[in-house]
Motif scaffolding. Structure first.
Motif, PDB file in Angstrom:
ATOM      1  N   UNK A  57       0.819  -1.212   0.000  1.00  9.18           N
ATOM      2  CA  UNK A  57       0.000   0.000   0.000  1.00  9.18           C
ATOM      3  C   UNK A  57       0.854   1.265   0.000  1.00  9.18           C
ATOM      4  N   UNK A  58       2.042   1.180   0.530  1.00  9.06           N
ATOM      5  CA  UNK A  58       2.918   2.355   0.617  1.00  9.06           C
ATOM      6  C   UNK A  58       3.820   2.538  -0.603  1.00  9.06           C
ATOM      7  N   UNK A  59       3.798   1.600  -1.539  1.00  9.62           N
ATOM      8  CA  UNK A  59       4.631   1.676  -2.735  1.00  9.62           C
ATOM      9  C   UNK A  59       4.259   2.904  -3.565  1.00  9.62           C
ATOM     10  N   UNK A  60       5.286   3.610  -4.040  1.00 16.57           N
ATOM     11  CA  UNK A  60       5.069   4.767  -4.924  1.00 16.57           C
ATOM     12  C   UNK A  60       5.928   4.595  -6.169  1.00 16.57           C
ATOM     13  N   UNK A  61       5.763   5.496  -7.115  1.00 11.29           N
ATOM     14  CA  UNK A  61       6.534   5.425  -8.364  1.00 11.29           C
ATOM     15  C   UNK A  61       8.034   5.486  -8.098  1.00 11.29           C
ATOM     16  N   UNK A  62       8.426   6.173  -7.055  1.00  8.35           N
ATOM     17  CA  UNK A  62       9.851   6.268  -6.714  1.00  8.35           C
ATOM     18  C   UNK A  62      10.441   4.923  -6.296  1.00  8.35           C
ATOM     19  N   UNK A  63       9.586   3.993  -5.893  1.00 10.12           N
ATOM     20  CA  UNK A  63      10.035   2.689  -5.401  1.00 10.12           C
ATOM     21  C   UNK A  63      10.145   1.623  -6.489  1.00 10.12           C
ATOM     22  N   UNK A  64       9.625   1.908  -7.698  1.00 14.69           N
ATOM     23  CA  UNK A  64       9.522   0.875  -8.733  1.00 14.69           C
ATOM     24  C   UNK A  64      10.269   1.297  -9.986  1.00 14.69           C
ATOM     25  N   UNK A  65      11.260   0.498 -10.361  1.00 15.19           N
ATOM     26  CA  UNK A  65      12.004   0.752 -11.600  1.00 15.19           C
ATOM     27  C   UNK A  65      11.065   0.651 -12.795  1.00 15.19           C
ATOM     28  N   UNK A  66      11.141   1.636 -13.684  1.00 11.86           N
ATOM     29  CA  UNK A  66      10.343   1.606 -14.900  1.00 11.86           C
ATOM     30  C   UNK A  66       8.986   2.271 -14.787  1.00 11.86           C
ATOM     31  N   UNK A  67       8.601   2.669 -13.580  1.00 12.76           N
ATOM     32  CA  UNK A  67       7.305   3.324 -13.404  1.00 12.76           C
ATOM     33  C   UNK A  67       7.489   4.816 -13.666  1.00 12.76           C
ATOM     34  N   UNK A  68       7.495   5.170 -14.950  1.00 13.02           N
ATOM     35  CA  UNK A  68       7.644   6.554 -15.354  1.00 13.02           C
ATOM     36  C   UNK A  68       6.291   7.082 -15.828  1.00 13.02           C
ATOM     37  N   UNK A  69       6.256   8.268 -16.388  1.00 17.12           N
ATOM     38  CA  UNK A  69       4.984   8.878 -16.773  1.00 17.12           C
ATOM     39  C   UNK A  69       4.266   8.095 -17.872  1.00 17.12           C
ATOM     40  N   UNK A  70       5.005   7.565 -18.826  1.00 20.01           N
ATOM     41  CA  UNK A  70       4.382   6.780 -19.897  1.00 20.01           C
ATOM     42  C   UNK A  70       3.815   5.473 -19.338  1.00 20.01           C
ATOM     43  N   UNK A  71       4.585   4.801 -18.520  1.00 21.40           N
ATOM     44  CA  UNK A  71       4.100   3.564 -17.894  1.00 21.40           C
ATOM     45  C   UNK A  71       2.890   3.860 -17.010  1.00 21.40           C
ATOM     46  N   UNK A  72       2.908   5.000 -16.335  1.00 25.88           N
ATOM     47  CA  UNK A  72       1.797   5.382 -15.456  1.00 25.88           C
ATOM     48  C   UNK A  72       0.496   5.480 -16.252  1.00 25.88           C
ATOM     49  N   UNK A  73       0.538   6.113 -17.408  1.00 29.43           N
ATOM     50  CA  UNK A  73      -0.678   6.251 -18.222  1.00 29.43           C
ATOM     51  C   UNK A  73      -1.127   4.900 -18.770  1.00 29.43           C
ATOM     52  N   UNK A  74      -0.191   4.032 -19.108  1.00 22.81           N
ATOM     53  CA  UNK A  74      -0.545   2.687 -19.561  1.00 22.81           C
ATOM     54  C   UNK A  74      -1.200   1.901 -18.427  1.00 22.81           C
ATOM     55  N   UNK A  75      -0.657   2.026 -17.234  1.00 20.47           N
ATOM     56  CA  UNK A  75      -1.219   1.355 -16.055  1.00 20.47           C
ATOM     57  C   UNK A  75      -2.632   1.865 -15.789  1.00 20.47           C
ATOM     58  N   UNK A  76      -2.819   3.183 -15.825  1.00 16.74           N
ATOM     59  CA  UNK A  76      -4.143   3.771 -15.599  1.00 16.74           C
ATOM     60  C   UNK A  76      -5.136   3.247 -16.639  1.00 16.74           C
ATOM     61  N   UNK A  77      -4.714   3.190 -17.886  1.00 20.26           N
ATOM     62  CA  UNK A  77      -5.576   2.689 -18.957  1.00 20.26           C
ATOM     63  C   UNK A  77      -5.979   1.229 -18.717  1.00 20.26           C
ATOM     64  N   UNK A  78      -5.026   0.412 -18.325  1.00 18.91           N
ATOM     65  CA  UNK A  78      -5.314  -1.003 -18.038  1.00 18.91           C
ATOM     66  C   UNK A  78      -6.285  -1.147 -16.860  1.00 18.91           C
ATOM     67  N   UNK A  79      -6.106  -0.322 -15.841  1.00 19.89           N
ATOM     68  CA  UNK A  79      -7.004  -0.359 -14.680  1.00 19.89           C
ATOM     69  C   UNK A  79      -8.418   0.035 -15.102  1.00 19.89           C
TER      70      UNK A  79
END
Length: 82
Positions: free
Chosen positions: A27-49
């Motif tokens: 629950x405490x994981x953020x983008x700073x904690x995950x390699x590869x979680x950049x702005x482009x990946x973030x939008x892809x993740x949001x789209x998949x969700x």
């Protein structure tokens, strides 16, 4: 739907999008904690969700996201209000 169930599904989405099969979200994981979680990946993740849960995030929802816990809370709220 339970928050723990959402976390489990999110873990699968993140593993797929980021090609990171060993990833374990908390629950405490953020983008700073995950390699590869950049702005482009973030939008892809949001789209998949959005596809997976048949929901739509507004810009203000996305701006409020600071951790996986925040994401779980917003998903839970949107799913319950459908």
């Amino acid at each position: 739907m339970e928050k723990e169930e959402i976390l489990k599904k999110l873990n699968g989405i993140f593993q797929t999008v980021l090609s990171h099969q060993d990833l374990k979200l908390e629950y405490t994981t953020s983008a700073d904690d995950v390699d590869g979680w950049d702005s482009l990946a973030h939008m892809t993740i949001i789209s998949e969700i959005e596809k997976r849960y048949d929901i739509h995030f507004k810009l203000r929802d996305i701006i409020k996201l600071h951790s996986i816990g925040d994401l779980c809370d917003i998903i839970l709220k949107k799913v319950e209000s459908k």
